[in-house]
Design an enzyme around this catalytic site. Sequence first.
Site, PDB file in Angstrom:
ATOM      1  N   LYS A  84      23.888   3.661  28.465  1.00  0.00           N
ATOM      2  CA  LYS A  84      24.824   2.867  27.809  1.00  0.00           C
ATOM      3  C   LYS A  84      25.791   3.335  28.091  1.00  0.00           C
ATOM      4  CE  LYS A  84      22.147   3.653  23.451  1.00  0.00           C
ATOM      5  NZ  LYS A  84      20.805   4.174  24.089  1.00  0.00           N
ATOM      6  N   SER A  98      19.215   6.697  27.882  1.00  0.00           N
ATOM      7  CA  SER A  98      20.010   6.439  27.253  1.00  0.00           C
ATOM      8  C   SER A  98      21.631   6.332  28.431  1.00  0.00           C
ATOM      9  CB  SER A  98      20.200   6.850  25.574  1.00  0.00           C
ATOM     10  OG  SER A  98      19.494   6.444  25.124  1.00  0.00           O
ATOM     11  N   SER A 147      23.723   7.681  20.804  1.00  0.00           N
ATOM     12  CA  SER A 147      22.740   6.634  21.619  1.00  0.00           C
ATOM     13  C   SER A 147      22.820   5.387  20.504  1.00  0.00           C
ATOM     14  CB  SER A 147      22.208   7.664  22.022  1.00  0.00           C
ATOM     15  OG  SER A 147      21.690   7.116  23.278  1.00  0.00           O
TER      16      SER A 147
END
Length: 490
Positions: free
Chosen positions: A135, A132, A323
């Site tokens: 991101k 993640s 997230s």
Amino acid sequence: MKRMMSRAAGHPWLEIIRRQLPLALLTILIVALAVPGAMLVAPALTGQRPNPEGTDSTAPAWQQVPRDLSLPQGISPLKDSAPVPWPDTLAAQLNATLKADGGGSFTGVVQDAATGQVLFDRGGSEGRVPASNMKLLTAAAALRAIGPDQRFSTKVVSGAEPGSVVLTGGGDVLLGAGESSQDAVMGHAGLATLARLTVKSLQENGVTGPVQVRLDDSLFTGPALNPTWSLDDVAAGETAPLFPLALNSARYDPAVTTGPRPQDAAMAAAEAFSAQLTAAAAAAGLSVTPGVERAKAPASGTVLAEVQSATLRQQVDLMLQTSDNYLAEVLGRLAAVASGQPGSNDGATATVYKQVQDLGIPADGLRVADVSGLSLGNQVSASQLAEIVRAITSGTEPGLRAAIGGFPVAGLTGTLGNRYTDASTERGAGLVRAKTGTLNSVIALSGYVVDADGRLLVFSFIGNGLDPGAAGNRTALDRTASALASCGCR
């Protein structure tokens, strides 16, 4: 808290304050620790730096472990004169903590935010699965392509057939089922408000017959699922088929963020709107035909009602704090549309890649398979992630500063809220601000911290090939980031 009490016992006036104002003091303390990172590093970010002063070897109050703060002292500005850590001393500390628990390995980079000087580099140019941490690239790309203050509209447009209305998705997947909540990000725009405004317009336009609801979700194109995703992850609710409108980021209940999601989030939102419209219409003496069909809104259609989402900066904050894979993928597609590209998987990945290049970050070895980090096909180096964080905190583009507040704060907020709670990591509590990343054999942490000398540092640590479930890997990351926070590495 015990240490705070023992310190207070040595000072009668502190003891009085502790006994009389415990709740107020606790509230002030939490606010002081949770001040957005933008305030903490504002002088470094804006270029408005104070005149150089002599270096104070004593750690400022705001840099101490949270439980040792007896009274809030305010936020001290960063100084140009704050010393940069010695690379050899820093490396000795980080190499002692950045160790895999079992198989696999960690790479990592630490940079001085102001100058870009690399202070620690272990395989920093090696492409890795970032989980993640992907991101962060998406946040920067969306802010650059769209703009931090942009909102996304959900509209009701008059349809081609008399009495028909078309619910048209404009990219807001954080819709609420009830009235709009202006103080919220999730549910900022509400379907009950949209329905009420629609009925008002229908009355003003003299509509008396049954109303038929249509759905236009044509803003996004191509497959609704990224072909590189595991279907097991989709079934588990890590993400869902993508549409340009949805309730609760494609969740049945905004308070339940695990488990299966709607597989047609746009139709689920349209049916919820139809139910709200039915209730609002009945009170006005109108009726709504049951059922919703897909149909594109006519170009000549009149906008009957409209609600707008929270700003992009607020959505980026939510995406980074929690997230949220679904929201990340939607923001990637919206960035593609804003850049003149198709609102598709390919459009999103191409746009994120190009935005990274346009920031001047070397894209050698960069592979963007998705924009949320679920795909094992992503390849990003620790150096590239550190440069993204540096662009956000200290770069030349003010619009990227909008992402600063989205970094979770160690021990306090978001995906770091329940970490940094033991003796080996508590030095970083309240100080480390970083995006987490976790897949089966992957763990990552990228963010920024002001060290004990008042120097702003950016960092990225990525573990790949790790033993699934090995608890020591998360601890290794947190201990390493804590070492940075407490570093007076000279």
